[in-house]
Design a protein around this motif. Structure first.
Motif, short mmCIF file in Angstrom:
data_model
loop_
_atom_site.label_atom_id
_atom_site.label_comp_id
_atom_site.label_asym_id
_atom_site.label_seq_id
_atom_site.Cartn_x
_atom_site.Cartn_y
_atom_site.Cartn_z
N ALA A 183 -33.88 -34.54 -20.70
CA ALA A 183 -34.32 -35.26 -19.00
C ALA A 183 -32.84 -36.09 -18.57
O ALA A 183 -32.12 -36.66 -19.13
N HIS A 184 -33.39 -35.58 -17.13
CA HIS A 184 -32.42 -36.94 -16.89
C HIS A 184 -32.62 -38.44 -16.31
O HIS A 184 -33.51 -39.30 -16.57
N TYR A 222 -32.33 -41.46 -14.82
CA TYR A 222 -32.12 -42.51 -13.34
C TYR A 222 -31.89 -44.20 -13.34
O TYR A 222 -30.64 -44.13 -12.62
N GLY A 260 -36.87 -42.18 -16.63
CA GLY A 260 -36.25 -40.88 -15.94
C GLY A 260 -36.87 -39.89 -15.99
O GLY A 260 -38.15 -40.30 -14.27
N GLU A 261 -37.00 -38.06 -15.19
CA GLU A 261 -37.38 -37.66 -14.85
C GLU A 261 -38.75 -36.87 -15.85
O GLU A 261 -38.96 -37.28 -17.01
N GLN A 262 -39.94 -37.01 -15.00
CA GLN A 262 -41.06 -36.05 -15.49
C GLN A 262 -42.06 -37.44 -15.93
O GLN A 262 -42.59 -37.45 -16.99
N SER A 280 -41.31 -38.01 -11.76
CA SER A 280 -39.90 -38.83 -12.06
C SER A 280 -39.59 -40.55 -11.55
O SER A 280 -40.78 -40.75 -10.68
N PHE A 282 -36.98 -43.25 -10.85
CA PHE A 282 -35.57 -43.07 -9.74
C PHE A 282 -35.27 -45.02 -10.53
O PHE A 282 -33.31 -45.08 -10.33
N GLY A 320 -40.47 -44.86 -8.50
CA GLY A 320 -40.20 -43.19 -8.13
C GLY A 320 -40.96 -42.63 -7.27
O GLY A 320 -41.12 -42.45 -6.06
N TYR A 372 -35.82 -45.53 -4.45
CA TYR A 372 -34.93 -44.79 -4.43
C TYR A 372 -34.22 -46.12 -5.31
O TYR A 372 -33.26 -45.82 -6.51
#
Length: 327
Positions: A172-173, A175, A188-190, A213, A215, A229, A256
């Motif tokens: 996973a990214h 953020y 993070g994402e999802q 996600s 952010f 996000g 963001y």
């Protein structure tokens, strides 16, 4: 007559040759200027002496006059094998009046010890193009940075050296990261949200409560936590970080960046110039701008009460927006 013309032409050529090859000073060119309203700026922060902003091609800008004027900070590679500091920067945070860090592409981490006037790269992984997206400094001196594909770096020596570690979210990214005391939160994402209650030594993922996600994350002064996000989604949690409740923003734009103001209100910014402002108790949000202009990536409150905004069109200062009617 033809002979005189030939002699004259020869003289002209000879003089031109002397001028062409004679030593003379370099032409004066104006110094290269980086305009704060033209640069893609991703991260900003404020300290006791002013403000700093980080963005494209490894640029850091500093201001000491409440954001009215900006000039480039000095950046250095920090290693003989590194030629320049050109990796795009994504976030910037001050730890105190003197110390701060910025992170970005190639897992770059820059450090300042003079309030932002000069920055030295203390970590880079040029063989890995993955960026770092955010960082957090704990009160105990521990530093954490998070990024793409589960990147998690930590430092226990004031940011001089950094070590990568797996925390169980490698796909996973990551953020955003925020913290308070021994409690830390990663967004993070999802819909990924991970928490630590022991200063970052161990991490567990929170049961998913949203599929899009996140952010960014904020540790609020009221002891609560906030994540934001995609599609303007904002969720808030009590101290345990386990149960989350949505706060409608009436926005459909991705958010963001965010910050909590001195009076307790929260400002969130994002896609298309979207801006949302909460009430002091962070129970509701009012839309101050819905979009249709350059996106904002980060936001901070200046010492004079104005709002510092960073994004696609550089840096902007708004002195009136915080006086908007509270929701």
């Amino acid at each position: 007559m033809h002979k005189l013309v030939g002699i004259a032409m020869s003289a002209i050529v000879a003089v031109a040759s002397v001028v062409a090859f004679s030593a003379r000073p370099e032409p004066a060119f104006p110094p290269t200027q980086i305009k704060s309203d033209k640069l893609l700026v991703s991260g900003i922060d404020v300290n006791a002496s002013g403000a700093a902003a980080a963005g494209d091609i490894g640029t850091v800008l500093v201001s000491t006059d409440q954001g009215r004027t900006w000039h480039p900070a000095k950046t250095s590679p920090g290693g003989e094998s590194v030629e320049s500091v050109e990796s795009a920067l994504t976030r910037l945070h001050f730890v105190d009046a003197s110390h701060g860090f910025s992170v970005g592409q190639d897992q770059s981490i820059l450090k300042t010890e003079d309030g932002g006037k000069s920055w030295t790269r203390v970590h880079v992984a040029s063989d890995r193009a993955e960026p770092l997206f955010d960082l957090y400094a704990s009160a105990g001196g521990q530093l954490f940075a998070v990024g793409a594909f589960g990147a998690f770096l930590e430092s226990g020596d004031a940011g001089r050296t950094w070590n990568a570690r797996e925390i169980g979210v490698e796909d996973a990214h990551l953020y955003g990261i925020a913290g308070r005391g021994d409690k830390l939160l990663i967004a993070g994402e999802q819909g990924l949200v991970a928490r630590s209650v022991d200063g970052g030594r161990h991490w567990t993922t929170v049961p998913k409560f949203y599929g899009g996600s996140f952010f960014g994350a904020l540790a609020l002064s009221q002891g609560k936590w906030l994540v934001y996000g995609m599609r303007g989604r904002v969720y808030i949690s009590d101290a345990d970080m386990l149960s989350w409740q949505e706060i409608p923003t009436h926005l459909n734009a991705a958010l963001y960046g965010g910050t909590q103001l001195r009076d307790g209100r929260v400002v969130l910014v994002g896609q298309g110039g979207a801006i949302a402002l909460s009430d002091p108790g962070v129970q509701s949000f009012a839309t101050l701008h819905a979009g249709a202009r350059g996106s904002y990536s980060d936001v901070r409150e200046m010492h004079d009460g104005s709002l510092l905004l960073a994004g696609e069109t550089g840096i902007a200062v708004d002195k009136a927006i915080l006086n908007a009617k509270q929701p």
